[in-house]
Design an enzyme around this catalytic site. Sequence first.
Site, PDB file in Angstrom:
ATOM      1  N   ASP A 192       0.861  -1.168   0.000  1.00 29.27           N
ATOM      2  CA  ASP A 192       0.000   0.000   0.000  1.00 29.27           C
ATOM      3  C   ASP A 192       0.915   1.241   0.000  1.00 29.27           C
ATOM      4  O   ASP A 192       2.142   1.141   0.119  1.00 29.27           O
ATOM      5  CB  ASP A 192      -0.978  -0.016   1.180  1.00 29.27           C
ATOM      6  CG  ASP A 192      -2.204   0.849   0.887  1.00 29.27           C
ATOM      7  OD1 ASP A 192      -2.142   1.669  -0.047  1.00 29.27           O
ATOM      8  OD2 ASP A 192      -3.219   0.720   1.591  1.00 29.27           O
TER       9      ASP A 192
HETATM   10  C1  BGC Z   1      -5.047   3.117   0.071  1.00 25.58           C
HETATM   11  C2  BGC Z   1      -5.249   2.077  -0.999  1.00 25.58           C
HETATM   12  C3  BGC Z   1      -5.100   2.689  -2.368  1.00 25.58           C
HETATM   13  C4  BGC Z   1      -3.769   3.383  -2.470  1.00 25.58           C
HETATM   14  C5  BGC Z   1      -3.523   4.012  -3.822  1.00 25.58           C
HETATM   15  C6  BGC Z   1      -3.796   3.929  -0.164  1.00 25.58           C
HETATM   16  O1  BGC Z   1      -3.691   4.990   0.712  1.00 25.58           O
HETATM   17  O2  BGC Z   1      -5.006   2.489   1.326  1.00 25.58           O
HETATM   18  O3  BGC Z   1      -6.503   1.475  -0.852  1.00 25.58           O
HETATM   19  O4  BGC Z   1      -5.253   1.701  -3.357  1.00 25.58           O
HETATM   20  O5  BGC Z   1      -3.706   4.395  -1.498  1.00 25.58           O
HETATM   21  O6  BGC Z   1      -4.332   5.089  -4.041  1.00 25.58           O
END
Ligand code: BGC
Length: 760
Positions: free
Chosen positions: A287
């Site tokens: 993530d």
């Molecule tokens: C979130 C994810 C997301 C990623 C990219 C993160 O902060 O937890 O769910 O896919 O950002 O945007």
Amino acid sequence: MILLKKATLAFLLLFAVSGLFAQNGSSGMTVYVGYLMKRMTLEEKIGQLNLLTPGGGVATGAVVSSDVESKIRRGQVGGLFGVIGVDKIRQAQTLAVTGSRLKIPLLFGSDIIHGYKTTWPIPLALSCSWDTALVEESARMAADEATADGLSWAFSPMVDIARDPRWGRVAEGAGEDPFLGSQLSAAMVRGYQGKDLSADNTLMACVKHFALYGAAEGGRDYNTTDMSRVKMYEYYLPPYKAAVDAGVGSVMSSFNEIDGIPATANRWLMTDLLRRQWGFKGFVVTDYTAINEMIEHGMGDLQEVSRLALKAGIDMDMVGEGFLTTLQKSLKEGKVTLADIDAACRRVLEAKYKLGLFEDPFRYCNADRARRTVQNAAMRAAARRYAARSAVLLKNDRNLLPLQARGTIALIGPLANNRSNMLGTWAVSGDAQTSVPIYEALRRESGVNVLYAKGANITDDTALAKRANVFGERVDRGPGTSKQLLDSALAVAQAADVIVAVLGEASEFTGEAASRSDIGLPASQQALLTALKATGKPIVVVLMSGRPLTIENEARQADALLQYWFPGHEAGNALADLLFGRYNPSGRLSMSWPRNVGQIPVYYNHKNTGRPQPAGEGQKFRSNYLDVSNDPLFAFGYGLSYTQFTYGPLTLDKTHLRRGETLMASVTVTNSGAYDGEEVVQLYIADPVASVTQPVRKLKAFRKVNLRKGERRTIRFPVTVNELSFYNSALQWVAEPGEFRVQVGPSSDRTQSVSFVLDK
Ligand code: BGC
């Protein structure tokens, strides 16, 4: 242009060469990727493990990447996200396949969470359709639209089981149940990926957030998670596993820790469980800056946490550039091996191969298709259908709904004429200008006179409003004071036959980093509803929210209550379909609704305890609260229809089941009301005696059936040993002999029960 042609030619040649070696797709891929990797420098290999977001597009985190162009030229980028539109994606891809030494194409990802540019209801809402085919179709439609616009990778489905509605991200998932969650998880993967990942209109799914992210303590985002292995296996892991079994191409690690080790450094999770036990063959991305965040978790400096991540089985580093900046050093110092780096690089390249990007790096960049597909009539029609099918009718006294198309409606509330909130959280590519708000749609209904007043601000709490307005104005204030807003609403209400009050949360009250400790309706709207109630006019409350809310009082005040979640672009049109009975509500809750915050967590598949509370009043020395009952306000599986469904007796075709046999549970359901409608017939299993204590019931099957007025149908559910199995303390999936109860009904709290015995 000439350069580009040369590059494409080189790739086609390489591709053809791989074909010479290949008997089938997968060995062709191995040969191709192997050939490519032989030509790659160490720096280029590490470059493939780097996922960046250039900013200027869609921001989904606090950090944006710098110097992206020159990194692409140097072969230091494996993929990008937050770049939207064919033109921009084509530009960046051109840079990669002409400007970098080996001309390796980039992956282009995005958070396609509930639709792409055409926005569907939030995932929690869609899960309330209990319609696997519809959810699969919604993912397929989203893939069609997103691939037409240049994208090849969706950061979806989000399948984190959640029992705590304070957590803002419950909006993105499918609620509290592992069985329903698994069905929908697999459906979304099938929808996104289709049968052929290299087709122009399918993209790679990314199941997230692996794992247990929804169990954050206190519902506070990014918080610690801790639970037993049995609980993990039984309740939290199944939807991720279902995605893997459905062939998901990628997995995203979660921010939380598991057994004290952050998921992103957790080798047991990423390698032993995911790859060895489950047989996952794709790649794992972190993530957003999850590697770097392990410094704050207390796992070491950037070099150390990057090493831990690679060793755990992480292949791609989202935004943080920990791999890019430290792995060469770690290799020199013997802290990681070339084999570790090669394995990760190979998996990323294989994903590109599977998507057909080596064959044609621009296969998803078709401006013509984008023009024909993005927000076309079919997409809008789908958004309208999904919104109607996600609504849950929670109350309908004296059959107030559906409304007759005559007389005067007072349409009141801060969400009744608002374009941006109705899209919900994570509508990152959705354009609010193309929303159809409720007022706009109701005004077009012939036969009715619609008077509108805002009535109240979403909230008068300026600190809360400020935080909800991070991505633009969601909580708009005025015009006029709160008193003026209320007065004009009361004037409108007095002049009407019925009030439709559209109340709820701002979209950014939920989503990432949007947890709330008070999940009630904001005070401004409570006051509005109380004042409307005092007019004595019948009130339909339409509630928009991204989570279950504590609305015991409001549920009492409303004559009819329709939970509409955040329904997406077609909110207005779909609500008109629902209010006037062109579509009969069929949604059922996928998450229990607590009476107050102190009751959380409240979920249907709880344990009995040694001192269960008997039905009725609370008793001393029983598991209960002094000041609130144990029951939720609305139970998992609950939802009404404009018609009635009558259940006949539940019957089983045998009283004893032997392993290998199938038991058939049958129930006849009659539509005994005045409208055609859909019922969700639910089957639960209870296992009263087991070596690991079992919950009072577990959902094991459901069937959504369409019954015309007066029609009856016998629903048959096959039950096998699989439905009776659980994880024992050795984490084996076993069914133990003895009594089982089959429970069938319209919701988790209204079932009939019949017992049978599983023989030894
Ligand atoms: C979130 C994810 C997301 C990623 C990219 C993160 O902060 O937890 O769910 O896919 O950002 O945007």
